[in-house]
Write an enzyme that holds these catalytic residues in place. Structure first.
Site, PDB file in Angstrom:
ATOM      1  N   CYS A  84     -14.844  12.153 -13.099  1.00 17.60           N
ATOM      2  CA  CYS A  84     -13.876  11.549 -13.994  1.00 17.60           C
ATOM      3  C   CYS A  84     -12.475  11.573 -13.374  1.00 17.60           C
ATOM      4  O   CYS A  84     -12.197  10.794 -12.476  1.00 17.60           O
ATOM      5  CB  CYS A  84     -13.926  12.217 -15.367  1.00 17.60           C
ATOM      6  SG  CYS A  84     -13.171  11.229 -16.675  1.00 17.60           S
ATOM      7  N   ARG A 140     -13.050   9.379 -22.018  1.00 17.08           N
ATOM      8  CA  ARG A 140     -11.912   8.565 -21.538  1.00 17.08           C
ATOM      9  C   ARG A 140     -12.117   8.221 -20.065  1.00 17.08           C
ATOM     10  O   ARG A 140     -11.234   8.416 -19.226  1.00 17.08           O
ATOM     11  CB  ARG A 140     -10.592   9.304 -21.769  1.00 17.08           C
ATOM     12  CG  ARG A 140     -10.262   9.483 -23.235  1.00 17.08           C
ATOM     13  CD  ARG A 140      -8.974  10.262 -23.434  1.00 17.08           C
ATOM     14  NE  ARG A 140      -7.850   9.570 -22.825  1.00 17.08           N
ATOM     15  CZ  ARG A 140      -6.829  10.184 -22.222  1.00 17.08           C
ATOM     16  NH1 ARG A 140      -6.802  11.485 -22.130  1.00 17.08           N
ATOM     17  NH2 ARG A 140      -5.856   9.488 -21.719  1.00 17.08           N
ATOM     18  N   HIS A 175     -19.319  13.057 -16.671  1.00 20.04           N
ATOM     19  CA  HIS A 175     -19.236  14.518 -16.546  1.00 20.04           C
ATOM     20  C   HIS A 175     -20.633  15.143 -16.497  1.00 20.04           C
ATOM     21  O   HIS A 175     -21.144  15.605 -17.515  1.00 20.04           O
ATOM     22  CB  HIS A 175     -18.484  15.104 -17.742  1.00 20.04           C
ATOM     23  CG  HIS A 175     -17.037  14.766 -17.787  1.00 20.04           C
ATOM     24  ND1 HIS A 175     -16.058  15.571 -17.262  1.00 20.04           N
ATOM     25  CD2 HIS A 175     -16.404  13.690 -18.301  1.00 20.04           C
ATOM     26  CE1 HIS A 175     -14.879  15.018 -17.453  1.00 20.04           C
ATOM     27  NE2 HIS A 175     -15.063  13.870 -18.076  1.00 20.04           N
ATOM     28  N   GLU A 177     -21.420  17.948 -15.404  1.00 16.63           N
ATOM     29  CA  GLU A 177     -21.310  19.389 -15.654  1.00 16.63           C
ATOM     30  C   GLU A 177     -21.369  19.730 -17.143  1.00 16.63           C
ATOM     31  O   GLU A 177     -21.527  20.895 -17.507  1.00 16.63           O
ATOM     32  CB  GLU A 177     -20.021  19.936 -15.028  1.00 16.63           C
ATOM     33  CG  GLU A 177     -18.741  19.598 -15.749  1.00 16.63           C
ATOM     34  CD  GLU A 177     -18.250  18.164 -15.556  1.00 16.63           C
ATOM     35  OE1 GLU A 177     -17.175  17.847 -16.122  1.00 16.63           O
ATOM     36  OE2 GLU A 177     -18.900  17.367 -14.856  1.00 16.63           O
TER      37      GLU A 177
END
Length: 194
Positions: A84, A140, A175, A177
């Site tokens: 990101c 986002r 993401h 993670e």
């Protein structure tokens, strides 16, 4: 890569979800070190640039002398994985608004391109890493608008690259993670060991 079979992986630990990356690596049996200064990067085989706020992270990198250190790290062949905001920092060209970046990966990204409706959405899509659908958490998220020569697209979302790689440099607009799916991190570990 060091002679040890376990790589030394640094995680930029300034702002954002760096602790989630560290937890994912621990699940895979790999320890990490927090990187906040140029000295912290010494001896690392790879570096993770986490999500968060790219302009805040960029300012920190410059203030701490990490901006040039990371660029040199990439030139020496160190592995880099950005998620990101980390992908934004890695891009050669950043738009919406234009922002300086490390330029270690020849991609064009548009910041916050999906808008607020993507605030906390989870999607599953195909990838070249596994037969199983890849879980993608978008917050986002930026959109990769263009990929340069030699860059492989490993996963897409809505027809746009969402996970790209060139050599030992990997960028995700989502993401990984923040999921229980370790596919992307496992790929990163194999990538830097190659």
């Amino acid at each position: 890569m060091r002679e040890s079979s376990t790589p030394k992986i640094g995680i930029l630990s300034v702002q954002g979800d760096f602790a989630a990356h560290a937890a994912m690596l621990r699940r895979l049996g790999v320890d990490s070190v927090e990187v906040r200064t140029a000295d912290d990067l010494i001896g690392c085989d790879a570096l993770i640039l986490p999500g968060g706020e790219s302009s805040t992270q960029l300012q920190f990198l410059k203030e701490e002398g990490l901006f040039d250190s990371i660029k040199q790290f990439a030139k020496r062949g160190g592995g880099i994985f950005g998620t990101c905001a980390g992908a934004i920092l890695m891009a050669k060209d950043v738009q919406n608004p234009v922002q300086q970046s490390l330029g270690v990966l020849d991609i064009t990204v548009t910041r916050n391109a999906y808008g607020r409706q993507m605030a906390s959405d989870i999607f599953f899509g195909e990838s070249k890493l596994s037969d199983a659908p890849l879980e993608m958490v978008f917050i986002r998220a930026p959109i990769i608008q263009r990929v340069g020569t030699g860059i492989k697209t490993l996963a897409e979302f809505e027809g746009k690259p969402a996970l790209v790689q060139k050599g030992k440099v990997l960028a995700a607009t989502f993401h990984p993670e923040l999921t229980t799916d370790s596919t992307v991190h496992e790929h990163f570990l194999k990538m830097i060991a190659a």
